[in-house]
Design a protein around this motif. Sequence first.
Motif, PDB file in Angstrom:
ATOM      1  N   ASN A 192      -7.731  -0.353  -2.816  1.00 45.98           N
ATOM      2  CA  ASN A 192      -6.381   0.044  -2.398  1.00 45.98           C
ATOM      3  C   ASN A 192      -6.395   1.270  -1.498  1.00 45.98           C
ATOM      4  O   ASN A 192      -5.367   1.615  -0.903  1.00 45.98           O
ATOM      5  CB  ASN A 192      -5.499   0.312  -3.614  1.00 45.98           C
ATOM      6  CG  ASN A 192      -5.128  -0.964  -4.340  1.00 45.98           C
ATOM      7  OD1 ASN A 192      -4.979  -2.010  -3.720  1.00 45.98           O
ATOM      8  ND2 ASN A 192      -5.001  -0.892  -5.653  1.00 45.98           N
ATOM      9  N   LEU A 252       0.817  -1.210   0.000  1.00 45.53           N
ATOM     10  CA  LEU A 252       0.000   0.000   0.000  1.00 45.53           C
ATOM     11  C   LEU A 252       0.849   1.259   0.000  1.00 45.53           C
ATOM     12  O   LEU A 252       2.019   1.246   0.401  1.00 45.53           O
ATOM     13  CB  LEU A 252      -0.926   0.001   1.219  1.00 45.53           C
ATOM     14  CG  LEU A 252      -1.966  -1.128   1.293  1.00 45.53           C
ATOM     15  CD1 LEU A 252      -2.790  -1.001   2.560  1.00 45.53           C
ATOM     16  CD2 LEU A 252      -2.858  -1.124   0.058  1.00 45.53           C
ATOM     17  N   SER A 276      -4.130   4.781   3.165  1.00 45.88           N
ATOM     18  CA  SER A 276      -3.504   4.530   1.877  1.00 45.88           C
ATOM     19  C   SER A 276      -4.372   5.113   0.777  1.00 45.88           C
ATOM     20  O   SER A 276      -5.597   5.205   0.902  1.00 45.88           O
ATOM     21  CB  SER A 276      -3.303   3.031   1.643  1.00 45.88           C
ATOM     22  OG  SER A 276      -4.550   2.344   1.593  1.00 45.88           O
ATOM     23  N   GLN A 282      -7.355   2.412   1.901  1.00 45.94           N
ATOM     24  CA  GLN A 282      -7.650   1.736   3.165  1.00 45.94           C
ATOM     25  C   GLN A 282      -7.251   2.613   4.344  1.00 45.94           C
ATOM     26  O   GLN A 282      -6.438   3.534   4.208  1.00 45.94           O
ATOM     27  CB  GLN A 282      -6.910   0.403   3.254  1.00 45.94           C
ATOM     28  CG  GLN A 282      -7.234  -0.587   2.154  1.00 45.94           C
ATOM     29  CD  GLN A 282      -6.476  -1.889   2.291  1.00 45.94           C
ATOM     30  OE1 GLN A 282      -5.917  -2.207   3.355  1.00 45.94           O
ATOM     31  NE2 GLN A 282      -6.451  -2.668   1.216  1.00 45.94           N
ATOM     32  N   GLY A 326      -5.331   4.946  -3.390  1.00 48.01           N
ATOM     33  CA  GLY A 326      -5.272   4.076  -4.546  1.00 48.01           C
ATOM     34  C   GLY A 326      -6.663   3.812  -5.065  1.00 48.01           C
ATOM     35  O   GLY A 326      -7.660   4.104  -4.397  1.00 48.01           O
TER      36      GLY A 326
END
Length: 346
Positions: free
Chosen positions: A107, A84, A101, A109, A103
């Motif tokens: 992704n 991550l 994180s 999180q 993304g």
Amino acid sequence: MTAERTLDRRGVIAGGVAALAAGPALASDGLGGIVMPASPTDSELRGLSPTGGKSYWASGSKGWLIRGKGERQDPMRIIGAKGLDFRGLHAFDDHHLLAMSAGPGPNSQLWRTQDGGKTWKRIFANQDPDGFWDSIAFVDGRRGFILGDPTQGRFTVLYTANGGETWTRLKPEGVPPAAPNEGAFAASNGCIAMGKRGQVAFCTGGAGKARVYLSRGGGGVFVVMDTPILADAGTKGAFAVAFGKDNTLWVCGGDYKNPTAQGVNLARLDPGRVTFEPVEAPPGYLSSISVRGSTVMATGLAGTIVSRQGAPFERISPAPMNTVRLTSEKSGVLCGPRGSIGLWKA
């Protein structure tokens, strides 16, 4: 959110590091200088949260987090999260930390530690395959926001009232529709900020003029305002916002693929005004801004600039950085490419 915009935000540093090699820290009379200790990781550091005194947390790519105190840096990685990119941090104290994180889809999180990084728990993950989280910020120990890129035509603003345990999306109709190709930049965990009396602001790019969305009522309803920072390409726009003690709202930005470009890179909305005004500053891309009292510091791949007590902005270091957090009017922490940490003292 288009695929091109997603790649722009995920690769925000790739073009810039080669363009500006790190140089030695500079010092200007009365403005101090930046000390850069040796780095223990090669992570692209973007998340940064001081915890008092000389202590701080930093985070970045490849799942790395750093617990720092002055020049000492203790790196760590979360089991199950080494892939991550932790671009956002909020430290409630030296032991209690949320790491976000960024993304596409799952992704994005949110992980929590309450024992200084010994153990971690994933407490929340993005379930929208079109979603992309950009930044996290808290008003206090319970109320916080996560900003995400537009889905269904409007920016995603998530809210928590219990310290991050559960999150709810604010009513989409309270956020004006996003312009075509408009998005936020997960460059420094700085594209959303909290002000006094329930003010919430976030900034964007990629849609012609860089824009700021401002709510004066705790995030219920936002109005959108143009800034003088150009955003006529997916790599250009406003990258970070910050409120001053008098509710002045600062915004910085530029073009991360051309970090030495000329043009407006800093603007300010004074209390009672409805228009952002450009602020004269040394040229170059700025991805982060921080305000403490009468000190304003901004940094990016073009280096670090500072103004103290209303004086003109001056560049105090050419070293490329991603993020700055002032800890007082005379001290601050920065982080950036290749695991770099900078310690500023006036």
